[in-house]
Write a protein that holds these residues in place. Structure first.
Motif, PDB file in Angstrom:
ATOM      1  N   ARG A 120       0.854  -1.165  -0.027  1.00  0.00           N
ATOM      2  CA  ARG A 120      -0.147   0.040   0.052  1.00  0.00           C
ATOM      3  C   ARG A 120       0.876   0.983  -0.001  1.00  0.00           C
ATOM      4  NH1 ARG A 120      -5.311  -0.975  -0.036  1.00  0.00           N
ATOM      5  NH2 ARG A 120      -6.094  -2.968   0.816  1.00  0.00           N
ATOM      6  N   ASP A 121       0.405   2.303  -0.604  1.00  0.00           N
ATOM      7  CA  ASP A 121       1.103   3.508  -0.888  1.00  0.00           C
ATOM      8  C   ASP A 121       0.969   4.328   0.390  1.00  0.00           C
ATOM      9  OD1 ASP A 121      -1.165   4.748  -1.481  1.00  0.00           O
ATOM     10  OD2 ASP A 121      -0.662   5.099  -3.436  1.00  0.00           O
ATOM     11  N   PRO A 122       1.348   5.494   0.676  1.00  0.00           N
ATOM     12  CA  PRO A 122       1.110   6.316   1.888  1.00  0.00           C
ATOM     13  C   PRO A 122      -0.314   6.732   2.016  1.00  0.00           C
ATOM     14  CG  PRO A 122       3.155   7.207   1.010  1.00  0.00           C
ATOM     15  CD  PRO A 122       2.647   6.035  -0.060  1.00  0.00           C
ATOM     16  N   ALA A 123      -1.184   6.866   0.841  1.00  0.00           N
ATOM     17  CA  ALA A 123      -2.519   7.046   0.985  1.00  0.00           C
ATOM     18  C   ALA A 123      -3.418   5.858   1.070  1.00  0.00           C
ATOM     19  CB  ALA A 123      -2.759   7.802  -0.394  1.00  0.00           C
ATOM     20  N   GLY A 124      -2.957   4.660   0.957  1.00  0.00           N
ATOM     21  CA  GLY A 124      -3.574   3.440   1.375  1.00  0.00           C
ATOM     22  C   GLY A 124      -3.898   2.827  -0.021  1.00  0.00           C
ATOM     23  N   ASN A 125      -3.631   3.253  -1.219  1.00  0.00           N
ATOM     24  CA  ASN A 125      -3.906   2.574  -2.612  1.00  0.00           C
ATOM     25  C   ASN A 125      -3.079   1.256  -2.487  1.00  0.00           C
ATOM     26  OD1 ASN A 125      -5.631   4.797  -3.523  1.00  0.00           O
ATOM     27  ND2 ASN A 125      -3.354   5.761  -3.612  1.00  0.00           N
ATOM     28  N   LEU A 126      -3.671   0.344  -3.006  1.00  0.00           N
ATOM     29  CA  LEU A 126      -2.966  -0.938  -3.070  1.00  0.00           C
ATOM     30  C   LEU A 126      -2.465  -1.176  -4.513  1.00  0.00           C
ATOM     31  CD1 LEU A 126      -2.665  -3.826  -1.600  1.00  0.00           C
ATOM     32  CD2 LEU A 126      -4.791  -4.702  -2.963  1.00  0.00           C
ATOM     33  N   LEU A 127      -0.986  -1.674  -4.676  1.00  0.00           N
ATOM     34  CA  LEU A 127      -0.314  -1.847  -5.607  1.00  0.00           C
ATOM     35  C   LEU A 127       0.188  -3.386  -5.798  1.00  0.00           C
ATOM     36  CD1 LEU A 127       2.125   1.094  -5.190  1.00  0.00           C
ATOM     37  CD2 LEU A 127       0.348   1.203  -6.660  1.00  0.00           C
ATOM     38  N   GLU A 128      -0.116  -3.706  -6.858  1.00  0.00           N
ATOM     39  CA  GLU A 128       0.193  -5.281  -7.179  1.00  0.00           C
ATOM     40  C   GLU A 128       1.681  -5.101  -7.944  1.00  0.00           C
ATOM     41  OE1 GLU A 128      -0.513  -8.838 -10.336  1.00  0.00           O
ATOM     42  OE2 GLU A 128      -2.412  -7.773  -9.413  1.00  0.00           O
ATOM     43  N   LEU A 129       2.648  -5.678  -7.345  1.00  0.00           N
ATOM     44  CA  LEU A 129       3.918  -5.863  -8.203  1.00  0.00           C
ATOM     45  C   LEU A 129       4.052  -7.229  -8.832  1.00  0.00           C
ATOM     46  CD1 LEU A 129       6.396  -4.146  -5.736  1.00  0.00           C
ATOM     47  CD2 LEU A 129       4.941  -3.097  -7.555  1.00  0.00           C
ATOM     48  N   ARG A 130       4.325  -7.328 -10.148  1.00  0.00           N
ATOM     49  CA  ARG A 130       4.374  -8.556 -10.910  1.00  0.00           C
ATOM     50  C   ARG A 130       5.637  -8.623 -11.696  1.00  0.00           C
ATOM     51  NH1 ARG A 130       3.148  -8.653 -15.927  1.00  0.00           N
ATOM     52  NH2 ARG A 130       2.117 -10.613 -15.965  1.00  0.00           N
ATOM     53  N   GLN A 131       5.878  -9.967 -12.033  1.00  0.00           N
ATOM     54  CA  GLN A 131       7.184  -9.955 -13.080  1.00  0.00           C
ATOM     55  C   GLN A 131       6.771 -10.725 -14.213  1.00  0.00           C
ATOM     56  OE1 GLN A 131      10.830 -11.191 -10.927  1.00  0.00           O
ATOM     57  NE2 GLN A 131      11.466 -12.232 -12.909  1.00  0.00           N
ATOM     58  N   ARG A 132       7.220 -10.238 -15.354  1.00  0.00           N
ATOM     59  CA  ARG A 132       6.883 -11.107 -16.253  1.00  0.00           C
ATOM     60  C   ARG A 132       7.430 -12.582 -16.324  1.00  0.00           C
ATOM     61  NH1 ARG A 132       7.677  -6.430 -20.202  1.00  0.00           N
ATOM     62  NH2 ARG A 132       9.891  -6.497 -20.054  1.00  0.00           N
ATOM     63  N   GLN A 133       6.762 -13.385 -16.659  1.00  0.00           N
ATOM     64  CA  GLN A 133       7.261 -14.620 -16.906  1.00  0.00           C
ATOM     65  C   GLN A 133       8.517 -14.965 -17.467  1.00  0.00           C
ATOM     66  OE1 GLN A 133       3.438 -16.581 -18.107  1.00  0.00           O
ATOM     67  NE2 GLN A 133       4.174 -18.097 -16.887  1.00  0.00           N
ATOM     68  N   ASP A 134       8.999 -14.281 -18.623  1.00  0.00           N
ATOM     69  CA  ASP A 134      10.144 -14.283 -19.304  1.00  0.00           C
ATOM     70  C   ASP A 134      11.400 -13.728 -18.831  1.00  0.00           C
ATOM     71  OD1 ASP A 134       9.181 -12.012 -19.770  1.00  0.00           O
ATOM     72  OD2 ASP A 134       9.417 -12.289 -22.212  1.00  0.00           O
ATOM     73  N   ASP A 135      11.175 -13.093 -17.719  1.00  0.00           N
ATOM     74  CA  ASP A 135      12.245 -12.356 -16.935  1.00  0.00           C
ATOM     75  C   ASP A 135      12.832 -13.164 -15.893  1.00  0.00           C
ATOM     76  OD1 ASP A 135      12.200  -9.966 -18.529  1.00  0.00           O
ATOM     77  OD2 ASP A 135      10.915  -8.977 -16.836  1.00  0.00           O
TER      78      ASP A 135
END
Length: 135
Positions: A120-135
């Motif tokens: 969550r960012d400082p304002a409470g927004n949810l962020l998903e972090l993902r990685q490409r399968q080919d990386d």
């Protein structure tokens, strides 16, 4: 060191399950966004991945209350969120730990080979972090 963002992958809208169909119809009819036929079956979360012209997606996720994938208060990956593709999930996790930023991991329930981190960012927004399968 900062987390290297490669792209905006998708924006996820969590909506009541009875609105999944109307949301799909709205974005298809009003904006001409086609559904990605390869959307995974996510048990308990009906929905659509809608294709945007720039290769990003809009994810419509049906959710009534807390999803079966929640890991506690404020840790529900089926909430409204922004998904960023990062160069390395491992490096992202190290950087978040180094900075003392709380996050949680989630194995993708529809594609076991994929992992995601949520923060969550400082304002409470949810962020998903993902990685490409080919990386």
């Amino acid at each position: 060191m900062s987390i290297q963002v490669r792209e905006l992958h998708h924006v996820g809208f969590s909506v009541p399950k009875q609105l999944v169909g109307p949301m799909h119809d709205f974005y298809r009819q009003v904006f001409g966004l086609p559904a990605d036929p390869g959307r995974w079956h996510i048990p308990g979360v009906p929905g659509y991945f809608l294709e945007m012209p720039d290769a990003t997606q809009l994810h419509i996720m049906g959710n009534d209350g807390v999803s079966p994938y929640a890991q506690g208060e404020g840790r529900d990956p089926v909430c409204n969120h922004l998904a960023l593709t990062v160069a390395s999930l491992e490096q992202a996790a190290e950087e978040l730990r180094r900075r003392g930023i709380d996050f949680f991991g989630q194995r993708n329930v529809a594609a076991a080979e994929l992992s995601q981190l949520f923060v969550r960012d400082p304002a409470g927004n949810l962020l998903e972090l993902r990685q490409r399968q080919d990386d």
